[in-house]
Design a protein around this motif. Structure first.
Motif, short mmCIF file in Angstrom:
data_model
loop_
_atom_site.label_atom_id
_atom_site.label_comp_id
_atom_site.label_asym_id
_atom_site.label_seq_id
_atom_site.Cartn_x
_atom_site.Cartn_y
_atom_site.Cartn_z
N ARG A 166 0.82 -1.21 0.00
CA ARG A 166 0.00 0.00 0.00
C ARG A 166 0.85 1.26 0.00
NH1 ARG A 166 -5.03 -1.22 4.22
NH2 ARG A 166 -5.74 -3.16 3.23
N ILE A 167 2.05 1.16 0.53
CA ILE A 167 2.97 2.31 0.61
C ILE A 167 4.26 1.93 -0.09
CG2 ILE A 167 4.17 3.91 2.12
CD1 ILE A 167 2.12 3.22 4.30
N ALA A 168 4.58 2.63 -1.16
CA ALA A 168 5.79 2.35 -1.93
C ALA A 168 6.86 3.39 -1.63
CB ALA A 168 5.48 2.34 -3.42
N TYR A 203 13.30 11.34 -2.02
CA TYR A 203 12.74 10.03 -1.74
C TYR A 203 11.34 10.19 -1.16
CZ TYR A 203 17.39 8.28 -2.67
OH TYR A 203 18.58 7.98 -3.29
N TRP A 204 10.44 9.33 -1.61
CA TRP A 204 9.01 9.50 -1.32
C TRP A 204 8.42 8.23 -0.70
CZ3 TRP A 204 6.84 14.23 -2.87
CH2 TRP A 204 7.61 14.99 -3.76
N LEU A 205 7.54 8.43 0.26
CA LEU A 205 6.62 7.39 0.69
C LEU A 205 5.30 7.69 0.00
CD1 LEU A 205 7.39 7.02 4.50
CD2 LEU A 205 7.84 5.33 2.71
N ILE A 224 -1.07 9.54 -2.66
CA ILE A 224 -0.58 10.76 -2.02
C ILE A 224 0.83 10.47 -1.51
CG2 ILE A 224 -1.56 10.23 0.27
CD1 ILE A 224 -2.07 13.30 0.51
N ALA A 225 1.75 11.41 -1.73
CA ALA A 225 3.16 11.14 -1.47
C ALA A 225 3.76 12.19 -0.53
CB ALA A 225 3.95 11.11 -2.78
N VAL A 226 4.56 11.70 0.41
CA VAL A 226 5.32 12.55 1.32
C VAL A 226 6.80 12.34 1.00
CG1 VAL A 226 5.89 13.06 3.71
CG2 VAL A 226 3.55 12.39 3.10
N GLY A 227 7.51 13.43 0.72
CA GLY A 227 8.90 13.31 0.28
C GLY A 227 9.88 13.97 1.22
N TYR A 228 11.14 13.55 1.10
CA TYR A 228 12.24 14.14 1.87
C TYR A 228 13.43 14.38 0.94
CZ TYR A 228 16.11 14.73 5.13
OH TYR A 228 17.21 15.22 5.80
N TYR A 254 10.97 19.05 3.02
CA TYR A 254 9.86 18.12 3.15
C TYR A 254 8.81 18.48 2.09
CZ TYR A 254 12.22 17.50 7.61
OH TYR A 254 13.18 17.28 8.58
N TYR A 255 8.21 17.43 1.50
CA TYR A 255 7.32 17.65 0.37
C TYR A 255 5.99 16.92 0.57
CZ TYR A 255 11.70 19.03 -1.87
OH TYR A 255 12.91 19.63 -2.18
N LEU A 256 4.95 17.50 -0.01
CA LEU A 256 3.64 16.87 -0.05
C LEU A 256 3.12 16.98 -1.48
CD1 LEU A 256 1.29 15.52 1.49
CD2 LEU A 256 0.35 17.82 1.85
N SER A 257 2.72 15.85 -2.05
CA SER A 257 2.33 15.85 -3.45
C SER A 257 1.40 14.68 -3.74
CB SER A 257 3.58 15.74 -4.34
OG SER A 257 3.26 15.77 -5.71
#
Length: 303
Positions: A166-168, A203-205, A224-228, A254-257
């Motif tokens: 579910r989370i890549a 890098y993204w979750l 929905i992706a959270v990045g660093y 930190y990113y939200l996309s």
């Protein structure tokens, strides 16, 4: 760095194997319902050969350019604002994922997929870490080992908990101005920078919304992706031998996309599914919100 180079070796190896006609290829790529010993044995031989050749190649072509030393450890947990550690987790996750999928293709049971397939990345990267331990330039890092374990654990944990991913853990890259300031560390050309310039790596979750809300009308392809990421780095530390390499401020970002789950795109072609699965390791550009300690920035499309 080396962990991303390993991922690209795996990518091109998988891609080059898809050279059959469409109809034969779809049949070939269909996972076996029962144990297919020829497939299993072929995978084992191919993986052992690829790992062995890769380790020998790294030892002869990479480490040979640096002085050897007695086995030693280093504490590099503060280097690169931990971007290298996340890179290790990403590589371990992706190698483990594809290792398990190859065993699934050969009809190996789920338990053995997780034991012998999903641990492929951790085992290989641990061997690389041992080579680091005999190099004066680096050293064996327990932080790297922990990152490798985290990437493997992310895959295995989801398979045990949900029986699906579910989370890549994904990756994206854009070129930066820092590579020209220290090309030896950050890369002299685009391909080297993709592997070495941590300023341009993110890098993204990436979480699939529909898998968490299965009764909803959320498209199955929407994530929905959270990045660093990080910025302002010319080396692991900007101070080497008491010399300040740059006055740039080192920043965590930190990113939200949003993102696309390519595996959810409907197609009857096993070939296309395989291609989508390979490229699903890359985060698709989308409007993105960036937050760092200095400001909040909106990017129309962010790589």
């Amino acid at each position: 760095m080396k962990n991303l180079a390993i991922k690209y070796i795996l990518f091109f190896t998988l891609l080059s194997s898809l050279s059959y006609s469409q109809s034969r290829l779809d049949g070939f790529l269909t996972p076996s319902d029962t144990l297919n010993k020829p497939r299993r044995d072929a995978i084992a031989i191919a993986e052992v050969s690829l790992v062995g050749i890769s380790l020998i190649g790294l030892n002869q072509l990479w480490y040979a350019d640096f002085d050897r030393s007695k086995f030693h450890t280093v504490n590099d947990n503060n280097d690169w604002l931990q971007m290298d550690k996340i890179g290790h987790a990403f590589t371990s996750y992706q190698m483990g994922k594809h290792g398990a999928q190859l065993l699934n293709w050969s009809g190996v049971g789920k338990k053995d997929q997780l034991i012998y397939g999903a641990t492929l990345g951790f085992g290989f990267l641990t061997a690389v870490e041992v080579l680091d331990g005999y190099s004066k330039e680096w050293g064996f890092s327990w932080g790297d080992i922990a990152a490798n374990a985290a990437g493997t654990g992310l895959y295995i944990g989801q398979e045990l908990l949900w029986k699906e991913q579910r989370i890549a853990l994904k990756y994206s890259f854009h070129q930066t101005r820092y590579a020209n300031l220290n090309p030896d560390k950050l890369g002299e050309n685009f391909l080297e920078q993709v592997l070495k310039d941590y300023n341009g790596q993110t890098y993204w979750l990436s979480a699939n919304l529909n898998s968490f809300f299965k009764e909803s009308k959320i498209p199955k392809w929407l994530n929905i992706a959270v990045g660093y990421g990080a910025d302002g780095m010319l080396s692991g530390s900007n101070v080497i031998d008491n010399q300040m390499l740059t006055t740039n401020q080192r920043l965590r970002q930190y990113y939200l996309s949003f993102d696309v789950n390519l595996n959810a795109i409907r197609t009857d072609s096993k070939f296309l599914r395989s291609i989508f699965d390979i490229f699903n390791m890359v985060k698709i550009p989308f409007p993105t919100l960036e937050i760092n300690k200095n400001k909040c920035v909106f990017h129309l499309f962010y790589n």
